[in-house]
Structure formats: C-alpha cells, structure tokens
Design a protein around this motif. Structure first.
Motif, PDB file in Angstrom:
ATOM      1  N   GLU A   1       0.845  -1.193   0.000  1.00 30.93           N
ATOM      2  CA  GLU A   1       0.000   0.000   0.000  1.00 30.93           C
ATOM      3  C   GLU A   1       0.880   1.242   0.000  1.00 30.93           C
ATOM      4  OE1 GLU A   1      -3.220  -0.320   2.833  1.00 30.93           O
ATOM      5  OE2 GLU A   1      -2.989  -2.493   2.841  1.00 30.93           O
ATOM      6  N   GLU A   2       0.240   2.372  -0.255  1.00 33.72           N
ATOM      7  CA  GLU A   2       1.038   3.587  -0.404  1.00 33.72           C
ATOM      8  C   GLU A   2       1.733   3.970   0.904  1.00 33.72           C
ATOM      9  OE1 GLU A   2       0.511   8.080  -2.179  1.00 33.72           O
ATOM     10  OE2 GLU A   2      -1.201   6.715  -2.146  1.00 33.72           O
ATOM     11  N   ASN A   3       0.917   3.978   1.957  1.00 27.81           N
ATOM     12  CA  ASN A   3       1.488   4.263   3.275  1.00 27.81           C
ATOM     13  C   ASN A   3       1.785   2.940   3.957  1.00 27.81           C
ATOM     14  OD1 ASN A   3       1.014   7.158   3.103  1.00 27.81           O
ATOM     15  ND2 ASN A   3      -1.149   6.572   3.215  1.00 27.81           N
ATOM     16  N   ASP A   4       3.019   2.518   3.891  1.00 22.53           N
ATOM     17  CA  ASP A   4       3.287   1.132   4.304  1.00 22.53           C
ATOM     18  C   ASP A   4       4.232   1.009   5.488  1.00 22.53           C
ATOM     19  OD1 ASP A   4       5.723   1.750   3.240  1.00 22.53           O
ATOM     20  OD2 ASP A   4       5.799   0.039   1.860  1.00 22.53           O
ATOM     21  N   THR A   5       4.468   2.127   6.186  1.00 26.65           N
ATOM     22  CA  THR A   5       5.341   1.996   7.355  1.00 26.65           C
ATOM     23  C   THR A   5       4.546   1.472   8.547  1.00 26.65           C
ATOM     24  OG1 THR A   5       4.854   4.214   8.128  1.00 26.65           O
ATOM     25  CG2 THR A   5       6.727   3.986   6.634  1.00 26.65           C
ATOM     26  N   ILE A   6       5.300   1.067   9.556  1.00 21.20           N
ATOM     27  CA  ILE A   6       4.613   0.580  10.755  1.00 21.20           C
ATOM     28  C   ILE A   6       3.805   1.691  11.396  1.00 21.20           C
ATOM     29  CG2 ILE A   6       5.005  -0.275  13.102  1.00 21.20           C
ATOM     30  CD1 ILE A   6       7.102  -2.124  12.006  1.00 21.20           C
ATOM     31  N   LYS A   7       4.308   2.901  11.338  1.00 24.37           N
ATOM     32  CA  LYS A   7       3.511   3.968  11.943  1.00 24.37           C
ATOM     33  C   LYS A   7       2.223   4.202  11.170  1.00 24.37           C
ATOM     34  CE  LYS A   7       6.070   7.809   9.925  1.00 24.37           C
ATOM     35  NZ  LYS A   7       7.306   8.579  10.064  1.00 24.37           N
ATOM     36  N   ASP A   8       2.271   4.082   9.847  1.00 24.22           N
ATOM     37  CA  ASP A   8       1.024   4.179   9.079  1.00 24.22           C
ATOM     38  C   ASP A   8       0.041   3.105   9.548  1.00 24.22           C
ATOM     39  OD1 ASP A   8       1.877   6.283   7.404  1.00 24.22           O
ATOM     40  OD2 ASP A   8       2.998   4.852   6.161  1.00 24.22           O
TER      41      ASP A   8
ATOM     42  N   LEU B   1      -0.070   1.504  12.466  1.00 17.17           N
ATOM     43  CA  LEU B   1      -0.604   1.697  13.820  1.00 17.17           C
ATOM     44  C   LEU B   1      -1.579   2.872  13.883  1.00 17.17           C
ATOM     45  CD1 LEU B   1       2.605   1.049  15.943  1.00 17.17           C
ATOM     46  CD2 LEU B   1       0.904  -0.586  15.126  1.00 17.17           C
ATOM     47  N   LYS B   2      -1.428   3.781  12.927  1.00 18.39           N
ATOM     48  CA  LYS B   2      -2.378   4.887  12.820  1.00 18.39           C
ATOM     49  C   LYS B   2      -3.689   4.435  12.166  1.00 18.39           C
ATOM     50  CE  LYS B   2       1.139   8.436  11.896  1.00 18.39           C
ATOM     51  NZ  LYS B   2       1.724   9.259  10.812  1.00 18.39           N
ATOM     52  N   GLY B   3      -3.702   3.232  11.620  1.00 14.61           N
ATOM     53  CA  GLY B   3      -4.881   2.770  10.900  1.00 14.61           C
ATOM     54  C   GLY B   3      -4.927   3.295   9.477  1.00 14.61           C
ATOM     55  N   LYS B   4      -3.772   3.703   8.951  1.00 18.87           N
ATOM     56  CA  LYS B   4      -3.755   4.279   7.609  1.00 18.87           C
ATOM     57  C   LYS B   4      -3.438   3.272   6.509  1.00 18.87           C
ATOM     58  CE  LYS B   4      -3.369   9.048   8.590  1.00 18.87           C
ATOM     59  NZ  LYS B   4      -2.597  10.288   8.515  1.00 18.87           N
ATOM     60  N   CYS B   5      -3.184   2.046   6.860  1.00 18.52           N
ATOM     61  CA  CYS B   5      -3.035   1.030   5.826  1.00 18.52           C
ATOM     62  C   CYS B   5      -3.572  -0.288   6.367  1.00 18.52           C
ATOM     63  CB  CYS B   5      -1.586   0.910   5.328  1.00 18.52           C
ATOM     64  SG  CYS B   5      -0.455   0.118   6.445  1.00 18.52           S
ATOM     65  N   CYS B   6      -3.440  -1.349   5.596  1.00 20.84           N
ATOM     66  CA  CYS B   6      -3.946  -2.663   6.019  1.00 20.84           C
ATOM     67  C   CYS B   6      -5.387  -2.562   6.511  1.00 20.84           C
ATOM     68  CB  CYS B   6      -3.032  -3.273   7.075  1.00 20.84           C
ATOM     69  SG  CYS B   6      -1.428  -3.715   6.416  1.00 20.84           S
ATOM     70  N   ASN B   7      -6.183  -1.860   5.741  1.00 22.70           N
ATOM     71  CA  ASN B   7      -7.630  -1.802   6.006  1.00 22.70           C
ATOM     72  C   ASN B   7      -7.981  -1.279   7.395  1.00 22.70           C
ATOM     73  OD1 ASN B   7      -8.243  -3.011   3.417  1.00 22.70           O
ATOM     74  ND2 ASN B   7      -7.383  -4.876   4.301  1.00 22.70           N
ATOM     75  N   HIS B   8      -7.156  -0.395   7.889  1.00 26.89           N
ATOM     76  CA  HIS B   8      -7.459   0.291   9.156  1.00 26.89           C
ATOM     77  C   HIS B   8      -7.477  -0.625  10.374  1.00 26.89           C
ATOM     78  CE1 HIS B   8      -8.551   3.315   6.270  1.00 26.89           C
ATOM     79  NE2 HIS B   8      -9.557   2.594   5.831  1.00 26.89           N
ATOM     80  N   PHE B   9      -6.798  -1.743  10.269  1.00 27.29           N
ATOM     81  CA  PHE B   9      -6.820  -2.637  11.426  1.00 27.29           C
ATOM     82  C   PHE B   9      -5.744  -2.312  12.467  1.00 27.29           C
ATOM     83  CE2 PHE B   9      -9.604  -5.271   8.764  1.00 27.29           C
ATOM     84  CZ  PHE B   9     -10.584  -5.585   9.699  1.00 27.29           C
ATOM     85  N   GLY B  10      -4.837  -1.407  12.120  1.00 28.87           N
ATOM     86  CA  GLY B  10      -3.869  -0.968  13.121  1.00 28.87           C
ATOM     87  C   GLY B  10      -4.556  -0.079  14.142  1.00 28.87           C
ATOM     88  N   ARG B  11      -4.304  -0.284  15.403  1.00 29.95           N
ATOM     89  CA  ARG B  11      -5.097   0.379  16.422  1.00 29.95           C
ATOM     90  C   ARG B  11      -4.291   1.181  17.441  1.00 29.95           C
ATOM     91  NH1 ARG B  11      -9.272   0.511  13.997  1.00 29.95           N
ATOM     92  NH2 ARG B  11     -10.896  -1.071  14.045  1.00 29.95           N
ATOM     93  N   GLY B  12      -2.958   1.068  17.385  1.00 22.68           N
ATOM     94  CA  GLY B  12      -2.211   1.863  18.344  1.00 22.68           C
ATOM     95  C   GLY B  12      -0.968   1.175  18.873  1.00 22.68           C
ATOM     96  N   ILE B  13      -0.611   1.512  20.095  1.00 28.97           N
ATOM     97  CA  ILE B  13       0.670   1.067  20.638  1.00 28.97           C
ATOM     98  C   ILE B  13       0.569   0.941  22.158  1.00 28.97           C
ATOM     99  CG2 ILE B  13       1.555   3.438  20.825  1.00 28.97           C
ATOM    100  CD1 ILE B  13       4.313   2.279  19.863  1.00 28.97           C
ATOM    101  N   ALA B  14       1.275  -0.038  22.684  1.00 30.12           N
ATOM    102  CA  ALA B  14       1.313  -0.230  24.137  1.00 30.12           C
ATOM    103  C   ALA B  14       2.763  -0.365  24.577  1.00 30.12           C
ATOM    104  CB  ALA B  14       0.538  -1.491  24.521  1.00 30.12           C
TER     105      ALA B  14
END
Lengths: 660, 660
Positions: A402-409, A411-424
């Motif tokens: 995907e275009e935004n393909d970094t881990i921060k993207d 975790l922001k929910g900006k790639c992988c269908n918005h399944f990234g949810r954050g950080i602990a």
C-alpha cells in the motif's frame, strides 16, 4: 513513601514574558475532567508564577478560554490552541480534548514558548495509547526496576494521591489506557473479576475516567477453573462460555466503563486454548463475545512460543512462533479483539528486526507492544533512551503493497484496512520517589506517551520537551542531557550482544553479560558461536524466517551481503572473518565496538559531571550513581564478550588491546 | 508428616537360626541411655521376630547381658560383644558404649550373622563424629534436597518422635555430635543463645544426651551487635569480650551439657574478626575463652576466602585461601578450639585434591568436613555413593614426616601430635518421608557414620550392611544395589566437569551443567578454557598452590607428567591434545567419558529395573523416578560439555559421535 512530580514539577519560569495570560480562565463546562483541567492550571500557575490562575465567570480580556466545539478534524481527543488579542482559546470536541489542550499549553510555558499568535491543532495519530504494568498483587513488579508497585499493597488495590499523580502523568502525555496488573495473573489477582475487588476498582475507574484513561485488567484465562471450579477452560465448552458470560455481566454491572482485558495465554506456562486443542482465535473470541455487549475489548498477546525448546534442535525457531500461530488466523478474530504484537520476534532486545506480522495482518485489529521497562536494555541503571529505537521501528517500511506502508502508518490505521489500532508499552514505573529509578529513565515514560500521540515528533524534540520540564532552564543542561539521551541507545548496543544476535544476558535477571547463559537452555534464544563463527541461520537454508517478510525485505535479509550489519547475526551464521558492510571483520567489529562502548560511558560520566553545579544535588547524585554502575556493567560486558570471543576464535585484536 | 525408619526398619528375619538369643535381656544398669538401649532391643526383636525381648532380673541361661566393665582399651565409647554358652555379653565402660553395642548386635542380626562364638571389640577410631545441618529457623534448608527441616517449623524448635528417630539413626551408626542450624546464622536463629529458645533447646539436649549425642549450635559472630546492641564485634574489645562471657554464662546455666558452637566467620558475607583487623585466632579464642569454664568447644570453619574475586586476575587462587589464612596461625588457637577444614580446597566437588592444611597443622585441633548433602554431586537425584571418595581421602598420605601419615591417621589423632580430632559431614536429611529424598542417598548418611567410627571399613562392607538393613534379604538385591552404589561416584564424575577442573554447574543452584556459569564470576572457580586448552595453572609458574603440599606430593602435582589424570586440570593448564597418562588426549578423554557416563546411567536404570519385583513398590518407584531424572541430567551434561569443547577447540571426536 513520598514521591516527586517527574515532568509535572512546574518549575518557576523566570523572566517569562507571557505570564499575563495565566491570571484568569473561563469555561462554561463542568464535570470531573474539567475540574482536573482547571486544577492542573491552578497548580501549574501557582508553582510557575507564584499565583494560581482564577476561574472567572466571564470571558476575560486576557486569559484562557476552554470551550467545546464541533470540528470533525479534532475527532474524540484532539484539540486546538489559538491565541488572539490576549485570549488563548482551547477548543475540543470533548472535555478530554480540553484537558489535553491544557497540558499542551502548560508544556509550552515550561519550554518558554511565546503565546502571541499561537495557533496549533493536535490530534493523536493512534487510537489506543496504552501502558501495561506488570505489577503483582503482592506489591512486587515483574521486571520492575524502580521499587515496588504503587497499585498494590498487601494484596489490596491502592487508590490515593499518588494514583492521581500517576493519572496526571499519563494524561499529560496523552496515554489513554492502562493495564495495572501483570499479564502473568497469579494468586489473588485472578479475583479482580469478583466482588472482592470491585469496590476499590470502582474508585480507580472513576479516577482514571476523569483523566481520559481507560482501565484494563490482565485476565487469568483459567479463571473459570480457579474461581468457577469448572474442570476445563475449553473455549468451545458451553459451561465455560456460560461461566464467562455470567462473570462479565457481573463485572460490567459494577464497572461499566472498564476498557476490557489483556490476556497472555499459552505462553511461558500460562494456561490457554492450546490445552484443549483449540487455536488462539477460539480463545480470544470466546472472551470477546462475553464482553461485546458492554463494548469491552479483549487485547490478546501474540507472545506465544514453545519455551521448552531443545537447544540441540536447529529446526525450531522461536522468532517464527508468533507469525506461525497468528498469520493463518488473520480474519478469524472478532471485532472487539485486538492482537498485541511485540515489536520484534524475540523479546525486547536492544536490536531486532520488526515482527513480520506487521503488514501481513490485514483483517485483524492489532497494536504494537514495546517495553520501556528496560528489562534487556540496562534495567534503568544504564541509560538507554529508547525513543530513537521506537522511531526506527515506526518508520520501518513493511512493503505491504500500500502507499502508506510503514509501521507507523499501520498503527495509525492508515493502511492494512485500518486494522492498526495503536501502541502499548510495558511500563517502567514503581513506587520509588522519582517513579523510574534512574531519573533519566523518565524520558522513556514521557517519550513513549508523546510518540504514541504523534509519530512525527523527533527524538530530539521529545528529549528537549522532557528536559525543559524536568531540569533547570539552562542551555548547557538542555544541551548535555539531550546529547546523553541521544547517544545512549547506540552506546548500550555497542557494549552488549553484537550485531543483532541478542540475549547473552544473565539468565532470569537479564542484567549483565552471560554469553552462554541462554545457549544451552530451553528458551529458544541461541547464538550458535563456535571456533569458526557465530549467528543463527534464518535464511531458507536455515529456519526460513527471513522469507516471512515482504520483498524486498525478505531478499535483503536473506542475502548475507545486503543484510544490514546491525542485524547480520540475527539472520546469518558467518565466520568471524566475514567482512561487514562497514569493511570491518565481524570479530574486529566485536572488539572495537565493545572497547568503544566503555569509552562512551566514560565520556557520558564526564559530561554528566559537568552539570554538577547546574542541577539539584539529589537528582545529580542519583543519576551519577547510576552512571557509575553502568560503567561497571559496560566494562564487564566488554571484557566478557571480548574474552569469550577471543578464547573461542583465537583471533587477536588487531589493535592489541587487553583481552583476558 | 509421616516418616519411615530408614535402616532401622528391622525387617522380619526369616529362617534365622539364632532367634533364641533374643528372648531375655538382663542388666543392672539404669538410666535414660540404658532405657533407650532396651527400648531399641524390644522394638527390633518385636519387628524382626514378632515378639519383644523381655528384661529379666537374673542372668538368663540364653539371652543378652549388658554390663559396665572397666577396660582401658574400650575407652569412653567402645564396647565388647562376647557369646559364650548361649549368653551374649555386651560390655562397655559407659552406658553409651552399651547402647552402641546393642546397635552393633542388631545390625548383625539384620545381616544374619551367626551369634555362636561371637567375639569382637569395637572402639571408634575418631573422637568427634559429627553432622552439620544447614537448616534455617524458617524451616528451609540451605542445600537441602529432601524437603524442609524437621528441626524447625514456624521459627520454633521442634522436638517430637521424629527427633527421637533422628537421634536413634545417629546413635545406631555412632555419630556423637550434631549442629542443628545453618552455619549462615540469620534471622531468629541468632537468638538461640537467648531465653527465647532455651526451653525447647533443653528438651532437645535431654533427648540427644540420652543417645550419646552432643548438641552444638551454629553461632552468629555478630550476635553481640545484633542482640547485645554493641557497636563492634572486635574480639579484642573489652565490652565485646565481657558480653560474650556474660552470654555464655547464661547459656551454660540453662544448657550445661551443650557441646559448644560452630562458627562460620569472614566468609561469603558472614561477619568476623577481619572486619576489625584481627585474625581468625583472635576471633575463635575470644569465644573459646568465654566457654572454657563450661568445657564448651568452639568449632571454627576454615572455609574463609575472598568471594569478590575478579575473574580477570589470575594471581589470586581461592584454593590457597584456607591454607594462607590458617597455616600461619598453627599453635595460636586455644585448646578448646577445633578448626573444621573442608576435605578439599574448593567446595565439595566430585574430585579435588585434599586440603594441604592436613599434615601441616601440628599444634592446632582440627577435624575434616565432608558433605553428604549432594550439593555438587547430584543433589540426591543422581546416585552418588560418596563412601569410596571419602575412603580415598582418608587413605591419602600427607607425607607429614611421621610414620602414620595418612589423613585417617591424622583424624584419629595418631599423628601430628594428636591434634586430629575427627570428622564432620554436612547432612543430607530433611522432612521427606524417607529422610534423604532418593532412598539410595541414605547409604551416604549411614556410610558416613560408619566410616566416622571406623576408617578401616571398606566401601563394599558398608554398602552391604546398609542394604541388608534397608532392603529385602535377597542375593540379587544385595548384589545389584551394591554394584549400583559402587559404580555411582565414578559414573557421576564421568559425565560432569572433567579431569578435576570442578564446577561448570548452574550458578546458585549447583545442579546441571553451565560450563561458563562460574567462568566470569566473582567466586574464584574458573576453568580458563580457550581455543587451545584448559585448566588452571597451580604450579610455581601459576598460583604456586601445588607447593603447599609436602614432597613428594608437591613434586608430583607440580609436574604435568606425574600429576594424576583425575586432577590434571586442577593443577595444570594444558592443550586439548595433551596426552594423559591413560594415553588418551584431553579432548578425546572428555568426549569418551561423557558418552560413557550416559551409557553408565542407562545401564544403571536397567539394573534397577531388574529389581522391580524384588523390592517394595514405593521404594522401587521412588528410586526409579530419580534414575530417570539422572539420565536427563547426564545427557544434558554430556551434550553441553561435548558441544562446548567441540565448539571451542574445533577438534572432532575421533569416533564421530553426535556432538551439537
């Protein structure tokens, strides 16, 4: 036990020109969160300027105005700060947004930013920004390096002024969720979901809610057996399912705003669905269903691996375990399950590749777990500012297509269908007076929160913010402490396990060197050094781990010539004479970096000593004592590593330095 | 908790022809010791023959006669057994001699010896035959491998029927002194010399006295500070001296028959005279003076060494420490001080040279300390019958220049001006039902006592005696168990640290391999292995330790060609290709013995399995479970040792076996 205020000490701001803004504050809002925001303003202004701000019942001509607005761009937690004609407006969609705005404003004062024409919008870029405490009900802390728990004492939950200060510290950096008990749920902690603890948990929830913090609890997967007397914890067993539904109903009757639960199952001796021939999704979903009616969330850890490995067997690879267990389950988890994935495939080493699940899970909620408790990174004796390391991780490209393909993207929910949810983060606090043992370790606590809120902040910016709020306002202090922080991760890496191989620490304690400490053990963390070379072959000829990444990472790691030096021994078994990309041989690199690491620490001590008369004596000496221990530790690492490899390889240091 | 009777189970003696002697017993003597002797006879005859012997008030025509005599040759504890015309006479100068005679007689019945014309005289050849228990007041046992303490529970001293059975076990093998508490005296154990514990200690002393056992206590050298509130424990300080005199007066008022005290000072963190710039004699003599009026004895341990050593420093040698501290003090100790010297210079390894102080101390009372708690020899999981090892030690010549120059001569008081006083063993008991965890470990408990009494008994004789009394009377049982015991020490040595180098165990726990576990540590126990070779140079070119012995031992150890193989690496650093006296290279010897050790254990398991239907099921399975764990342990040692040395030396096993 008394305690200090960490970065919320609100030091007197001498010669600050914009003091006049902080005489009057006006808001129409009422409620606990607003009360906390106003209390923070009063406390801060009193300490910074010697006079507390007053709440007025009209819009002042000069002052602060907190108001709710309705702006989509601010979402649930964002805020806007605008200075115009003497009035600073703090605007947000929610009261918690206003509280965050207050903390931002106060931070700007501590850093002496000008107020005139101030205009900024801040919205957290990650939904869940969480701490995990590994505190035990008996008051001890697993991997705690700063005293005992302030949550638990004599098997009781403590809610007092320190708990409030803890909540303030979290809210001030935007952390919005916390798990107060150890993922290894034992003893009475299993009973948190019973009447025994509801009263005190209610008080805690009420306090945390007023700072925008969701309380989560670690859950004992076998509670249905230990508390319920069931004979099984099979997630597909109807009596098990019924027990959990009933139990969760009771829990949410008492604690309706509880965030949910964190679960470590089937790992390091913890019970879990594997016992019953079920998979991880079966286990997580069973619990998730039980709390779905209450909007509860199950956070399910992916740290699942075989900890009874045979060191003789080179076909098993602990690094693959989380991927192998969870990749095939992508899409099998319910909506209110979030997988919590450690940053790397081993366990919070000073250097690891990122976990290859990132970018591969496209249908499953997940967050990344990092560790600011410095279990493997110096245990808050050695200085190791981890923010640059977390930045590298966040900035890593996954190449997920995907275009935004970094881990921060992600975790922001900006790639992988918005399944990234954050950080602990596994927390680094305890009941010691300064919260984190080494005063400088608080930079990781602070920095984690700030980075969780905003991945784009730089390590330098975060360091500066923290220093301004923590130490006296002097250019030399800012400069020196900043340099110390920024060099520290690299220094720690230099004198410990080389080139990404990891571990080599004292078993169980994880502080100090023991090169073979985990080499012949059941834990799956080996270096495989012999007379000729060292490293774990994770290419296709070895365990195949490198192939778990998307190309081009998979090819880069697979190929010994393109694999980055700092991860070489994680991916490849090479001869001591192998030439690194930095043109040095592996063995000479080991010698060089270890001697350098010690020199770095000596330099750090000199730098710190230069601040002796610019810092409060207590803090100065507390940190100085840590540095001296760090030097001993660095020397021990240096000498043991160098002796170990010299004795094994019989290759001399080409600079002829002392090796034992 | 219930418990068994170990070797005092008095199994039914089927088809024994001499049962008729055990119907009547006659004696004029009265008192607690005689009561115990008669009770033992009653118990034993009842269990062995189904009918208890009766005490009669006239000399029977057939039966047993206990009588006091006055024969110089029997000394204080010896006895004579004489059968004549149907009467077995047990004669001794003291009641305790009579008790020992009874036990000897019963042992002979259990072993089905004939009674007709029985005629023997037995006199213990060592004065002090002692156990040291490392039991803590909280009920735990340091280096205990058989449950918790039966002396202490909930910080109280326990005196009950099990205590009596313990005393019976001791008396039955002639042990005449015991220290019930850990030499590391901590917590409330410091208060044993106060009113708090006098009542229960009185009960214990009374019980022990009635079995001829002197009670000793471990003493906290710093008690004058911890209990007395003094600011110092300087042995030359008048207030310290006065405190101890007063304290000992109180102790002996309450416990007039207390044997005295065992002291571990200036060792592994324990306080001692070094703190005040005094020597070990100053410390010991101060205490000895305080108890001299009551015939008390101070047993002073020589296990004094620097446990904060730098592994980089090859000039310091822990092996020299006891010699260096105590040799120069020969003659400086008072008459009621006894030095307790460990058998070897390190710490109860499976193989060590004997401590060179033996034969060098010519003006100081001393005893030898061995360890039947199998701290480094398999922890009562692995079978390791230590009697052959103790025999080797006792038979070792010191070359001290006298006619009778072996260590056993010394401990008997037959050389070195009679300053040898006996032997002590760190005990291997706990509150598990069978006393020693592994049933077969009881052979060390039994054997130590028998050897302490009579150095001339062979390992085979002792094994047979113990087996007769412990297991069913079957030739195959006797034969197999005997072979198992006798091969076990050698087997254990094969699969653990090679050629006398010692340690290589898991730090702290001391079970299982960790080749580098103590290599880079502060404990002074190194192997110095590198790519080329291994071993510690203790010749004149090294630490000079070999020279501490009398010639010809000093020359034999000094010379790499005459040094015995089994101690080679203790004395010399040699190349892996060094040819041993057994014609093998060092590296091939390592490989061979380790593979052999595993095979031996496999063989032992087969041997044991052959007894399945000849032994009680409980005992059979208890021991079988130990053997299976031992096999795992042996395999782990074998594979780790072989892999370690293969990886380091890069020399192949010439037989091509699997090395990892």
């Amino acid at each position: 036990m008394s305690w200090e205020q960490a970065w919320l000490k609100y030091q007197a701001v001498k010669g600050y020109l914009d003091e006049a803004y902080f005489k009057e504050v006006y808001t129409l809002e009422e409620g606990k969160i607003i009360e906390n925001a106003l209390a923070e303003l009063r406390l801060a202004t009193n300490k910074m300027f010697g006079a507390a701000i007053e709440r007025v019942n009209h819009l002042p001509t000069k002052g602060i105005h907190l108001s709710l607005v309705s702006k989509e761009c601010l979402a649930k937690e964002g805020f806007q700060l605008e200075e115009k004609n003497g009035l600073i407006a703090i605007m947000a969609n929610t009261q918690i947004g206003l509280l965050y705005g207050v903390y931002e404003l106060l931070r700007r004062v501590a850093c002496k930013n000008k107020m005139a024409l101030l205009s900024l919008t801040r919205v957290p870029d990650k939904e869940l920004r969480m701490l995990n405490h590994w505190d035990n009900i008996d008051g001890s802390i697993e991997r705690g390096y700063s005293g005992d728990s302030f949550f638990f004492e004599n098997k009781q939950i403590v809610v007092n002024e320190r708990t409030r200060d803890y909540a303030r510290l979290l809210a001030s950096v935007g952390i919005n969720a916390t798990v107060i008990n150890n993922v290894n749920v034992k003893q009475e902690a299993t009973e948190f979901i019973t009447n025994t603890y509801f009263e005190s948990l209610k008080k805690l929830v009420e306090l945390f809610d007023s700072y925008g913090i969701k309380l989560f609890l670690s859950l004992n997967y076998a509670a249905c057996m230990e508390l319920g007397g069931l004979k099984s914890a099979d997630p597909l067993d109807e009596t098990v399912i019924a027990w959990w539904h009933e139990r969760m109903k009771l829990v949410y009757q008492e604690l309706p705003t509880l965030g949910g639960f964190l679960v470590k199952a089937d790992s390091e001796g913890r019970p879990g669905p594997f016992t019953y021939g079920r998979n991880q999704a079966d286990g997580a979903n069973m619990l998730a269903k039980a709390i779905a009616p209450y909007n509860g969330i199950i956070i399910w850890r992916c740290f699942v691996y075989n900890c009874q490995q045979d060191w003789r067997d080179r076909t098993i690879d602990r690094a693959r375990a989380a991927y192998d267990y969870f990749y095939e389950l992508d899409g099998a988890f319910l909506d209110n399950v979030i997988l919590q994935i450690k940053n790397g495939p081993l366990d919070f080493q000073v250097r690891e590749p990122f976990m290859p699940l990132f970018g591969k899970l496209k249908k499953t909620n997940h967050i990344m777990e990092v560790q600011i408790a410095q279990e493997y990174t110096g245990q808050q004796i050695d200085l190791c500012y981890l923010i640059p390391w977390f930045k590298e991780l966040l900035d890593s490209r996954t190449y997920c297509g995907e275009e935004n393909d970094t881990i921060k993207d992600l975790l922001k929910g900006k790639c992988c269908n918005h399944f990234g949810r954050g950080i602990a983060a596994v927390a680094n606090t305890g009941n010691s007076e300064n919260w984190t043992g080494n005063d400088l370790a608080a930079a990781n606590f602070y920095g984690f929160g700030r980075l969780a809120w905003d991945s784009e902040l730089t390590s330098e910016e975060i360091a500066k913010e923290w220093i301004c709020q923590t130490f006296p306002d002097e250019e030399e202090v800012l400069d020196t402490v900043s340099r110390l922080l920024l060099m520290s991760w690299n220094t720690y890496e230099k004198y410990t396990a080389p080139l990404g191989i990891g571990f080599m620490v004292t078993p169980h304690y994880h502080y100090g060197p023991n090169i073979d400490g985990y080499e012949y053990s059941r834990w799956g963390t080996y270096h495989r050094a012999d007379h000729f070379g060292i490293g774990v072959d994770r290419t296709k000829k070895g365990t195949g781990y490198a192939s778990l990444y998307y190309p081009p990472l998979s090819q880069m790691y697979e190929n010994v010539d393109t694999c980055p030096d700092e991860l070489l021994l994680f991916f490849h078994h090479v001869s001591y004479n192998h030439i690194l990309q930095n043109k040095n041989t592996v063995i000479q690199h080991i010698y060089d970096t270890h001697f350098e690491g010690v020199k770095d620490v000596e330099r750090m001590i000199q730098m710190w000593k230069g601040l002796e008369h610019k810092l409060p004596s207590k803090e100065f000496h507390r940190v100085e004592a840590c540095f001296h221990k760090q030097l001993d530790n660095a020397k021990e690492w240096c000498d043991q590593i160098n002796s170990y490899f010299y004795r094994k390889s019989a290759i001399n240091d080409k600079r002829g330095r002392k090796i034992y």
